[in-house]
Design a protein around this motif. Structure first.
Motif, PDB file in Angstrom:
ATOM      1  N   ARG A  62     -11.074   2.465   4.699  1.00 25.73           N
ATOM      2  CA  ARG A  62     -11.621   1.958   5.963  1.00 25.73           C
ATOM      3  C   ARG A  62     -13.048   2.437   6.113  1.00 25.73           C
ATOM      4  NH1 ARG A  62      -7.042   0.883   9.058  1.00 25.73           N
ATOM      5  NH2 ARG A  62      -5.913  -0.466   7.670  1.00 25.73           N
ATOM      6  N   GLY A  98      -5.551   1.765  14.457  1.00 23.05           N
ATOM      7  CA  GLY A  98      -5.677   1.488  13.033  1.00 23.05           C
ATOM      8  C   GLY A  98      -5.085   2.551  12.133  1.00 23.05           C
ATOM      9  N   SER A  99      -4.432   3.574  12.699  1.00 20.39           N
ATOM     10  CA  SER A  99      -3.887   4.632  11.852  1.00 20.39           C
ATOM     11  C   SER A  99      -2.563   4.215  11.204  1.00 20.39           C
ATOM     12  CB  SER A  99      -3.718   5.933  12.651  1.00 20.39           C
ATOM     13  OG  SER A  99      -2.873   5.718  13.753  1.00 20.39           O
ATOM     14  N   GLY A 100      -2.047   3.065  11.578  1.00 17.64           N
ATOM     15  CA  GLY A 100      -0.860   2.545  10.898  1.00 17.64           C
ATOM     16  C   GLY A 100       0.459   3.001  11.489  1.00 17.64           C
ATOM     17  N   LYS A 101       0.559   2.941  12.811  1.00 23.39           N
ATOM     18  CA  LYS A 101       1.793   3.379  13.457  1.00 23.39           C
ATOM     19  C   LYS A 101       2.914   2.352  13.294  1.00 23.39           C
ATOM     20  CE  LYS A 101      -0.422   3.939  17.384  1.00 23.39           C
ATOM     21  NZ  LYS A 101      -1.820   3.767  16.944  1.00 23.39           N
ATOM     22  N   LEU A 148       1.843   4.913   1.724  1.00 21.37           N
ATOM     23  CA  LEU A 148       1.706   5.509   3.052  1.00 21.37           C
ATOM     24  C   LEU A 148       0.712   6.668   3.011  1.00 21.37           C
ATOM     25  CD1 LEU A 148       5.461   5.558   4.122  1.00 21.37           C
ATOM     26  CD2 LEU A 148       3.696   3.905   4.777  1.00 21.37           C
ATOM     27  N   THR A 149      -0.003   6.843   4.105  1.00 19.29           N
ATOM     28  CA  THR A 149      -0.929   7.981   4.192  1.00 19.29           C
ATOM     29  C   THR A 149      -0.117   9.253   4.428  1.00 19.29           C
ATOM     30  OG1 THR A 149      -1.136   7.826   6.597  1.00 19.29           O
ATOM     31  CG2 THR A 149      -2.685   6.510   5.274  1.00 19.29           C
ATOM     32  N   PHE A 193       0.851  -1.193   0.000  1.00 24.55           N
ATOM     33  CA  PHE A 193       0.000   0.000   0.000  1.00 24.55           C
ATOM     34  C   PHE A 193       0.885   1.241   0.000  1.00 24.55           C
ATOM     35  CE2 PHE A 193       0.118  -1.927   4.320  1.00 24.55           C
ATOM     36  CZ  PHE A 193       0.974  -1.045   4.926  1.00 24.55           C
ATOM     37  N   VAL A 223       3.898   0.476  10.804  1.00 21.15           N
ATOM     38  CA  VAL A 223       4.731   0.631   9.602  1.00 21.15           C
ATOM     39  C   VAL A 223       5.726   1.767   9.791  1.00 21.15           C
ATOM     40  CG1 VAL A 223       4.706   0.944   7.115  1.00 21.15           C
ATOM     41  CG2 VAL A 223       2.725  -0.024   8.252  1.00 21.15           C
ATOM     42  N   ARG A 273     -10.373  -3.429  10.344  1.00 20.59           N
ATOM     43  CA  ARG A 273      -8.997  -3.279   9.882  1.00 20.59           C
ATOM     44  C   ARG A 273      -8.818  -3.863   8.495  1.00 20.59           C
ATOM     45  NH1 ARG A 273      -4.620  -3.283  13.675  1.00 20.59           N
ATOM     46  NH2 ARG A 273      -5.321  -1.640  15.040  1.00 20.59           N
ATOM     47  N   ASP A 328      -3.990  -7.464  15.801  1.00 18.06           N
ATOM     48  CA  ASP A 328      -4.339  -7.121  14.423  1.00 18.06           C
ATOM     49  C   ASP A 328      -4.736  -8.366  13.622  1.00 18.06           C
ATOM     50  OD1 ASP A 328      -4.628  -5.585  12.133  1.00 18.06           O
ATOM     51  OD2 ASP A 328      -2.510  -5.748  11.590  1.00 18.06           O
ATOM     52  N   ASP A 352      -4.851   7.341  16.283  1.00 18.56           N
ATOM     53  CA  ASP A 352      -5.958   6.493  16.696  1.00 18.56           C
ATOM     54  C   ASP A 352      -5.690   5.040  16.293  1.00 18.56           C
ATOM     55  OD1 ASP A 352      -8.369   5.871  17.809  1.00 18.56           O
ATOM     56  OD2 ASP A 352      -9.540   7.270  16.591  1.00 18.56           O
TER      57      ASP A 352
END
Ligand code: ADP
Ligand code: MG
Length: 702
Positions: A453, A301-304, A271-272, A269, A306, A587, A558, A299
């Motif tokens: 999401r 599920g924000s992807g910390k 990155l945001t 994916f 990675v 998720r 997860d 929050d």
């Protein structure tokens, strides 16, 4: 000297003696400093005492002072008992006080003829002015003084105080004697210019006035001054720690090295923007040889994770190792699996160290870490922090740091290797609280979530409608999804207040019965680590469709295929905890539902509270509601967070003092980093003696 005066034991003080000294010590009151900080719980004066005859309509918060006249205990089988007493205050009217809970115990607490101050809400009950479950204080000597207009402090009514004859009056006497004999020796820990700038009452007067105020105005001024002091010293400590860490040298990491680039390219994916911005902050912090001390908030599920892994690769690319600390074994094991899958293709070795790592593996891992053949180690806080020697530790990541307080952080900074520190937290907190608890950190917030999401739908259901829950579960399981079911207890309890509460073990039997042919796994904190891990694995691999558990799965777990989170007795959980639990689902690409099973009969209030979960998925909004409902101390679980138990200040209420003291503390440290100027001598002594954590001395900071 002020500090030694404050450290004096109170045992030999007039009015104390060995027996009372023991009782006081049991409540943590041993020294003069403790005694002076035993602040009144409330005050009595003419302005807040109401004569019963003057009550015209129901009133919210009032105090009635009177004599106990008549006491009646009604034992009623089935419907619950009741204890009533009548108070007369000489005004010609009577007040009835009623207890429905612990009625029997309450009936033994009072004697006829005693003078008591009752505090509470006055309502009309059976045609009489009544207070139900009022708070109360024995005020043997309040009468005459009240009439002369004095304000009288009422002290915490510990049961043990009562038994040792330590009434509010005795506490007042002890304090009075102390001020008379020794009070003149008190020094003001705050420098005079600071007091002048913020219009603060001086330290000695404030300490006296909080116990013996001459007027409401004086009491308010004393309270403000002492709140200021509490917050100021806390901010001074946080500021000192922050300066200390920032001034240190840190290893220069490599932001564009081959491993970090390869890894980013292989990610399935993109990155945001929030993740990219977080990595920028980390790059700036670690590129120039200064030490990073950053909190990454985002929050659930924000992807910390990675972001953390890329940061770890920046360290490995620069020739260093990284440590990844998790609060629970389950989480450590999960991170270990994720990191192994991600990093093995890059040719990197990942190690795992928890309390249940077999001795041989542990030894091999320790060797690998010392020699540098293991690049990244994942483990629990406790295990990694005690004596692991690294070849070259460059970065220490602490996941879910809300389990990790100020003091633990301070200890972490002191670790030999002096790595960069990246803390991660999924608990969003309101700003005034963040300024306080994270005063020692730089903060990055990830505000967005990975695309695609869907919001989680949240529903409240009560027991009668359990059928609807099971229908939903059945259809999701048939579609290949998985379900979490969380229980508040591990096993059945005999305790009266837990009698009707479902536990994970019987829940496991019930659910297994209700879903024949469906694999159900069980995980709770009393299982052996290997059993826990095996059950968890069955769920992670999709072999078990339902995972019955306690809150051991609260943080970080997860499993993207899980689409339903059921929380039994949701009314027993805090909002932030519910939000964490809910974060386990939604998720993957599937629509997700969180079902809060609750028992509304118990409390209408919990229904209102739980409605907040239905109304929003936004962790910040939920944390604000939660903070309001619970107050700051509870919100954080003081001991865990290391947020000091402020005695007077309330970080949720005193928001202006929070930011003023933060600025003041930072500018004082800027001007005089070692607190070494003569006018700061008292400040420095006091700070060193009572505030600074072990190992933090100002000369080392300065
Ligand atoms: P948390 O911030 O709660 O620790 P995680 O790091 O566990 O969140 O990430 C949640 C899930 O989102 C993981 O399955 C992760 O692989 C995935 N994820 C992370 N970043 C992205 C992204 N930018 N796009 C899509 N999925 C992502
Ligand atoms: Mg996480």
């Amino acid at each position: 000297m002020s500090v030694s005066l404050l450290r004096e034991s109170i045992q030999y003080l007039k009015g104390v003696g060995p027996k009372r000294a023991d009782v006081l010590a049991a409540e943590g009151i041993r020294t003069t400093a403790d005694l002076l900080a035993l602040y009144p719980r409330r005050y009595l004066d003419r302005t807040n005492v109401v004569r019963v005859a003057d009550i015209q309509a129901p009133m919210l918060a009032v105090t009635v002072v009177g004599t106990v006249q008549r006491m009646r205990f009604h034992a009623r089988r089935g419907r619950g008992s009741r204890f009533e007493l009548t108070v007369t205050d000489g005004s010609g009217a009577f007040l009835t006080c009623v207890w429905f809970q612990r009625a029997r115990a309450m009936s033994n607490l009072f004697k006829e003829g005693e003078r008591i101050a009752f505090h509470g809400k006055v309502t009309l009950f059976s045609g009489r002015w009544s207070m139900s479950h009022p708070e109360f204080d024995r005020v043997d000597d309040a009468g005459p003084k009240l009439d002369t207009g004095r304000i009288i402090g009422l002290y915490p009514g510990h049961a043990s105080f009562d038994e040792a004859g330590l009434s509010s009056r005795q506490v007042r006497r002890i304090l009075f004697t102390w001020f008379k004999e020794k009070g003149a020796g008190l020094e003001d820990p705050l420098p005079a210019d600071l007091a002048a700038e913020f219009h603060l009452m001086d330290g000695r007067s404030a300490r006296r006035a909080i116990h013996f105020p001459k007027s409401r105005e004086e009491l308010d001024a004393a309270t403000r001054r002492l709140k200021f002091e509490e917050l100021f010293f806390f901010q001074l400590m946080m500021g000192a720690i922050r300066r200390r860490v920032r001034r240190e040298a840190g290893p220069a990491l490599h932001a564009d090295g081959p491993l970090a680039i390869q890894f980013a390219e292989r990610l399935p994916f993109t990155l945001t923007p929030g993740q990219v911005a977080a990595l920028d902050d980390i790059r700036v912090d670690t590129a120039h040889g200064a030490r990073m001390n950053r909190l990454l908030q985002g929050d659930v599920g924000s992807g910390k994770t990675v972001v953390a892994v890329i940061a770890a690769l920046m360290a490995v690319d620069a020739g260093y190792q990284a440590a990844f600390l998790a609060p629970t074994e389950i989480l450590a094991e999960q991170h270990f699996r994720t990191l192994s899958t991600w990093l093995a293709p890059l040719g990197l070795m990942v190690g795992l160290l928890t309390g249940s790592t077999p001795a041989a593996v542990r030894r091999a891992t320790l060797d690998g870490l010392a020699q540098g053949s293991i690049s990244v180690v994942v483990g629990t806080h406790a295990v990694i922090q005690e004596g692991v020697a690294f070849g070259a530790l460059g970065l220490c990541i602490v996941d879910e740091q809300h389990r990790f307080g100020v003091m633990q952080r301070a200890a972490l900074y002191e670790k030999g290797e002096r790595p960069h520190i990246l803390l991660m937290s999924a608990t969003p907190i309101p700003r005034s609280l963040a300024l306080t608890v994270y005063g020692d950190l730089d903060v990055t917030v990830i505000r967005d979530r990975p695309p695609g999401r869907k919001d989680i739908e949240t529903r409240l259901l009560w027991e009668k409608r359990r059928g609807e829950l099971y229908d939903l579960m059945r259809s999701e399981i048939a579609a290949g999804r998985q379900v979490y079911m969380v229980y508040p207890l591990v096993e059945e309890s005999d305790a009266e207040e837990l009698k009707d509460i479902k536990d994970a073990e019987s829940g496991y039997r019930e659910v297994s019965g209700a879903f024949p042919g469906v694999e159900v796994a069980l995980v709770h904190g009393r299982m052996k680590a290997a059993e826990k891990e095996a059950a968890m694995q069955r769920f992670v691999r999709g072999e078990a469709a339902i995972l019955v558990s306690t809150t051991v799965i609260e943080v970080g777990v997860d499993v993207p295929n899980a689409s339903i989170m059921v929380i039994e007795h949701a009314e027993r959980f805090g909002l932030s905890q519910l939000h964490q639990l809910r974060g386990r689902i939604g998720r993957g690409q599937h629509a997700a539902t969180c079902v809060l099973m609750c028992d509304f009969k118990r409390s209408e209030a919990s229904k209102t509270r739980l409605q907040a979960m239905v109304d929003t998925n936004d962790g910040f909004r939920i944390s604000e509601v939660d903070l309001k409902l619970r107050g700051a101390g509870d919100f954080f679980g003081t001991r865990q967070s290391g947020l000091p138990a402020f005695r007077l200040a309330d970080v949720a209420e005193d928001t202006d003092l929070v930011s003023v003291t933060r600025t003041a503390a930072r500018s004082l440290l800027q001007d005089d980093p070692g607190l070494s100027r003569p006018e700061h001598r008292a400040l420095r002594d006091y700070f060193q003696a009572f505030i600074a954590p072990d190992g933090l001395t100002m000369s080392r900071i300065g």
